[in-house]
Design an enzyme around this catalytic site. Structure first.
Site, short mmCIF file in Angstrom:
data_model
loop_
_atom_site.label_atom_id
_atom_site.label_comp_id
_atom_site.label_asym_id
_atom_site.label_seq_id
_atom_site.Cartn_x
_atom_site.Cartn_y
_atom_site.Cartn_z
N CYS A 237 0.74 -1.16 0.10
CA CYS A 237 -0.04 -0.05 0.09
C CYS A 237 0.81 1.23 -0.08
CB CYS A 237 -1.03 -0.08 1.06
SG CYS A 237 -2.32 1.11 0.83
N HIS B 169 -3.63 -5.37 1.09
CA HIS B 169 -3.26 -5.74 2.58
C HIS B 169 -3.64 -7.23 2.61
CE1 HIS B 169 -2.05 -1.81 3.86
NE2 HIS B 169 -3.32 -1.59 3.40
#
Length: 479
Positions: free
Chosen positions: A337, A417
């Protein structure tokens, strides 16, 4: 329709763990149980099936109940982006950045939203285990409180106060919390819960009896210090600089795989490295040291709530130089991310940082990132989830996971994630990394189950609660 509030004398008293254990213990008794936290302040978040965002602790508590995450479990989420501002997420949707003062101005509306979510849960479940936020004894915040005694008053909840005895001073914490709140709030306190106790409880008992004699409130449980709890730890608990994540179990082969996770100032979803840490022979350590970055077999740049600010920090500390030297030497780097975004060529972020011009990234990937006001929230059926404003606008790189992310020979980047919680994906990744890192003596374990480890830890907490807290009495006392 029974519900109660578990508050804490302090932040990090263990409320989230206690609530998770209660959720699992009560669920094992055949009750329909749901977790609830009116307001959470955390950069660890999860995505619900319908694309909402909640605190990861509430997602874990839902898992303990056998439930999928819901925005009703955490209707208000604050994600700190600086010391003075946080992103406000209401019922799963990001509404913008707020200061502490502007947040207070919206408390009446937010209190109504929290109450509506809780009441909805109370209609659908046998028991709702509510978790407070921070300390309930902040009298300067009581008038606008959403998560502690304000919620208890609004929804008529009995309150149990958790104190961390491992820090010392737990009796003073209990006494001070009880005495500083007003009479109406004080009357809601039904019991104290000592958490993280080590040693002979008979030595503590005279102090607990003295506390009850003074206040008229019993201590309903003395919960032991449980060694080896590390999965899904909240915020700073699991990402202390220099700390090793997880058990660091012995390797199956002759070599370990050393993973350096960079402890960014605004790290988010730090739990991503836990899946790596559950593997035998993998040592995951949080670091800010350029030498550790240089020496590791794999470096992980995790998520960030302030990508440009944390990128500047990487450069100011010399960590960026160590990362770039790794890239030149084709030694493995994983960006997740915000960490992935930092590895890209350019980052245009007028949303979170307010930057008016694009900023150069590390340039490891030939990818440009642009931030958009609308947050991407995706829960992938095949594992993992996405929570980000930054989007790939241009890329010449090979995707890594499906058509997402980027991959070069030794570098891996993704917005996803939790991808490595998938056992097969994690084993494939570790096999590739060990080859790239020239660690032929590292053997990938053939059957490690991250989900089994998570369930094991939840059951350990629930077992301790069953042993040390009279849950029959707790349930009977609820209205």
């Amino acid at each position: 329709m029974k519900s109660f509030l578990v508050a804490g004398c302090t932040s990090d008293a263990g409320k989230s763990v206690v609530v998770a254990g209660l959720c699992r213990a009560l669920t094992r008794r055949g009750l329909r149980v749901a977790p609830f936290k009116a307001q959470n302040m955390s950069n660890n978040s999860a995505v619900t099936p319908d694309g909402g965002e909640i605190g990861r602790a509430q997602a874990l508590q839902a898992y303990a109940c056998g439930l999928t995450p819901s925005v009703d479990f955490n209707p208000i989420l604050l994600k700190p982006g600086s010391d003075r501002t946080s992103q406000l997420v209401v019922r799963g949707i990001a509404t913008g950045n707020v200061s502490a003062r502007s947040y207070i101005e919206h408390r009446t509306e937010l209190r109504k939203i929290a109450s509506e979510s809780l009441n909805s849960l109370r209609e659908r479940f046998d028991v709702v285990v509510c978790e407070g936020a921070g300390s309930p004894a902040e009298t300067n915040l009581r008038a606008t409180d959403v998560a502690n005694f304000g919620l208890a008053e609004e929804c008529d909840l009995p309150v149990y106060i958790v104190g961390d005895i491992d820090r010392g001073g737990v009796l003073a914490h209990f006494y001070g919390t009880h005495q500083i709140v007003d009479d109406a709030d004080r009357a809601r306190i039904k019991g104290f819960v000592v958490n993280k106790f080590r040693g002979d409880v008979s030595i503590l008992e005279p102090g607990l009896q003295d506390l009850e004699d003074r206040l008229g409130v019993p201590t309903v449980a003395v919960l032991p210090f449980i060694h080896g709890l590390w999965i899904d730890a909240e915020d700073s608990l699991q990402s202390t600089i220099g700390a090793t994540v997880g058990p660091a179990a012995a390797p199956l082969g002759t070599q370990r795989l050393r993973v350096a996770a960079i402890r960014l100032p605004r790290v988010s979803n730090a739990t991503d490295v836990e899946a790596l840490a559950c593997e035998p022979g993998v040592t995951v350590t949080w670091t800010v040291d350029p030498d550790s970055v240089a020496e590791a077999d794999l470096v992980v740049i995790p998520g960030s709530k302030a990508t440009l600010s944390d990128l500047a920090w990487l450069r100011s500390t010399g960590v960026a130089d160590a990362i770039m030297e790794r890239a030149r030497s084709q030694r493995p780097i994983l960006g997740i991310c915000g960490g992935f975004q930092m590895m890209c060529s350019h980052i245009d972020d007028p949303v979170e940082s307010g930057s008016t011009t694009p900023v150069e990234g590390l340039g490891i990937f030939d990818v440009d990132i642009e931030f958009h006001p609308e947050k991407t929230l995706i829960r992938h059926e095949n594992g993992g989830y996405e929570v980000h404003h930054g989007r790939v606008e241009r890329s010449t790189e090979q995707p890594w996971i499906g058509n997402e992310g980027a991959r070069t020979q030794s570098n891996f980047g993704t917005h996803r994630h939790g991808y490595l919680e998938d056992d097969e994906a994690r084993r494939d990744f570790l096999g590739t990394v060990s080859t790239l890192a020239q660690r032929p003596g590292f053997v990938v374990a053939p059957a490690t189950s991250f989900e089994a480890e998570r369930n094991k830890q939840l059951d350990v907490i629930a077992d301790a609660i069953e042993q040390h807290w009279d849950l029959d009495q707790l349930i009977a006392a609820l209205t």
